[in-house]
Design an enzyme around this catalytic site. Structure first.
Site, mmCIF file in Angstrom:
data_model
loop_
_atom_site.group_PDB
_atom_site.id
_atom_site.type_symbol
_atom_site.label_atom_id
_atom_site.label_comp_id
_atom_site.label_asym_id
_atom_site.label_seq_id
_atom_site.Cartn_x
_atom_site.Cartn_y
_atom_site.Cartn_z
ATOM 1 N N GLU A 115 0.824 -1.222 0.000
ATOM 2 C CA GLU A 115 0.000 0.000 0.000
ATOM 3 C C GLU A 115 0.853 1.265 0.000
ATOM 4 O OE1 GLU A 115 -3.254 -0.062 2.820
ATOM 5 O OE2 GLU A 115 -3.294 2.127 2.907
ATOM 6 N N LYS A 132 -7.434 -1.136 11.548
ATOM 7 C CA LYS A 132 -6.785 -1.556 10.288
ATOM 8 C C LYS A 132 -5.570 -0.681 10.012
ATOM 9 C CE LYS A 132 -6.174 -1.785 5.622
ATOM 10 N NZ LYS A 132 -5.340 -0.937 4.769
ATOM 11 N N ASP A 143 4.580 -14.546 11.630
ATOM 12 C CA ASP A 143 3.253 -14.995 11.211
ATOM 13 C C ASP A 143 2.267 -13.827 11.359
ATOM 14 O OD1 ASP A 143 0.718 -16.085 11.074
ATOM 15 O OD2 ASP A 143 1.211 -17.865 12.250
ATOM 16 N N HIS A 156 -2.306 10.135 -0.735
ATOM 17 C CA HIS A 156 -2.365 8.911 -1.536
ATOM 18 C C HIS A 156 -2.265 9.212 -3.016
ATOM 19 C CE1 HIS A 156 -4.252 5.527 1.057
ATOM 20 N NE2 HIS A 156 -3.330 6.188 1.701
#
Ligand code: MEV
Length: 434
Positions: free
Chosen positions: A83, A266, A282, A384
């Protein structure tokens, strides 16, 4: 002829043979198939031993976040993530925190929980006592499974027994608490749980089903905090006090609303998972643990809690904290064998799994602060946009010397689309000096 996915003996083939099968199956061109090539420095034989049916590797972009100062030590932080903006945002937040001394971070001891599930117990309360009375013998039996871990100060440390109603009747759930030291703990804990199961069955008179680690590692927590000085928070649009208030407003929605909380958390994991992946740990375990912990914290009301908190100190600065389970290891697993993970651990300079967990907590807080700051001021899209435009330009076929010009036009026109990028590119090529 219809293609069958039943490839008998596929696992026995060499990597080259498997690639041939895949190429024929998908009709890949030479160029497409080259995307499976191994990067130099990554031995195919090693990757072939890591998972089954290997055909290649999947290279994610690996960036380095700068400016991090944690517990008075400077770190360069490798982040593997697809991202745009994540690495830049973390670096920027770390720069702001650095002005007030950086991040303070601590961990609790690396205690993991192993679960042994017992069904069909006629006297659950009494069975619980029978197991707890045998605590010392059970811990000793568990520790026999891993003398090396015990030698390094780890091993089975305690037992808990829960009586849990379920749709299949009341169950006993035995929790074995294991100090995993610098390991993730998966192997040690699972081996110990399997070893104790017959004795637990005997003591309880019940039937054992599950014997497995829990990813809700509530005893293996990492915490970090930082002050983000008010004076460095002014944006082009608003004074710093207004930015602090807007961040607190944004945070408040995450506290009361699960729809916002999911996105808030998130953003935290954007940072944490990138470093977890870069170090070969992991990431599913960490993600699952973090999100379940966020729900677990809300047991006193609501559905889920943000993993961070934000407040104002007496001088009006923004103070952020984070707390979450971070069950990462430095020994065992991919961290110990994958060459890129090994290089990244060396780059990070962490000496223990606990130090790595402290870094992860700090990165999570930095990432979250950066997102909130952007959202509370100019919105996330501006930052972004340029990176997105860069991707689009390259996809449209721009060469390195053409990318900047295409990006500038796309951003200026607020039209970050592949068709427009192609048009601009064609114009630039037709009139290179226009
Ligand atoms: C995007 O990957 C993450 C954010 O949505 C996080 C947030 O909203 O806090 C920007």
């Amino acid at each position: 002829m219809e293609r069958s996915s039943e490839l008998s003996g596929f696992y026995k083939l060499s990597i080259d043979e498997r690639r041939k099968v895949i190429r024929d199956w998908a009709g890949l061109t030479d160029e497409e198939a080259r995307a499976y090539d191994f990067p130099p420095g990554v031995a195919p034989s090693l990757i072939d031993r890591m998972i089954e049916n290997v055909i290649g590797t999947f290279p994610l972009p690996l960036g380095v976040a700068t400016n991090f100062r944690i517990n008075g030590k400077d770190y360069l932080i490798p982040m593997a993530v697809e991202e745009p903006s994540v690495v830049a945002a973390a670096s920027h937040a770390a720069k702001i925190a650095r002005a007030a001394g950086g991040f303070s971070a601590r961990t609790t001891p690396p205690i993991m929980i192993g679960q042994i599930q017992v069904l069909d117990v006629t006297d659950p309360a009494a069975a619980r006592h029978r197991i707890l009375i045998e605590r010392d013998a059970l811990l000793a039996a568990a520790n026999k499974q891993d003398p090396l871990l015990v030698k390094f100060g780890g091993g089975a440390k305690d037992l808990e027994v829960r009586v849990v109603p379920s749709p299949r009747g009341t169950m006993l759930v035995v929790h074995l608490l294991v100090d995993a030291r610098d390991a993730g703990g998966m192997n040690a804990v699972n081996t110990m749980c399997e070893a104790l199961a017959p004795e637990i069955a005997r003591l309880s008179g019940g039937r054992i089903v599950l014997r497995i680690i829990s990813n809700l590692a509530i005893y293996r927590l990492a915490r970090a905090s930082a002050t983000f000085p008010r004076t460095s928070l002014a944006s082009g649009f608003e004074p710093s006090e207004a930015v602090v208030e807007a961040i607190l407003d944004a945070y408040a929605l995450a506290v009361v609303d699960p729809f916002r909380c999911a996105t808030h958390n998130k953003g935290i994991m954007n940072g944490i998972s990138s470093v977890v992946i870069a170090t070969g740990n992991d990431f599913r375990a960490i993600e699952s643990g973090a999100h379940t912990f966020a729900a677990f914290q809300a047991k006193d009301g609501g559905l889920v809690r943000p993993l961070t908190t934000y407040e104002k100190d007496k001088d009006g600065n923004l103070v952020g904290t984070i707390e979450l389970p971070v069950a990462v290891g430095l020994i065992g697993g991919a961290t110990a064998v994958h060459p890129t993970a090994k290089a990244n651990v060396k780059l990070l300079g962490v000496r223990t799994a606990q130090e790595l967990a402290e870094v992860l907590a700090a990165v999570g807080l930095a990432q979250n602060f950066a997102a909130l700051r952007a959202l509370a001021t100019e919105g996330i899209q501006r930052g972004h946009m340029e990176l997105h435009a860069r991707n689009i330009s390259v996809t449209a076929g721009a060469r390195p010397d053409e990318v900047d010009a295409v990006v500038a036009r796309l951003v200026e026109e607020h039209a970050i689309r592949i068709d427009r990028a192609k048009e601009i590119l064609a114009e630039l090529r037709a009139h290179p000096h226009a």
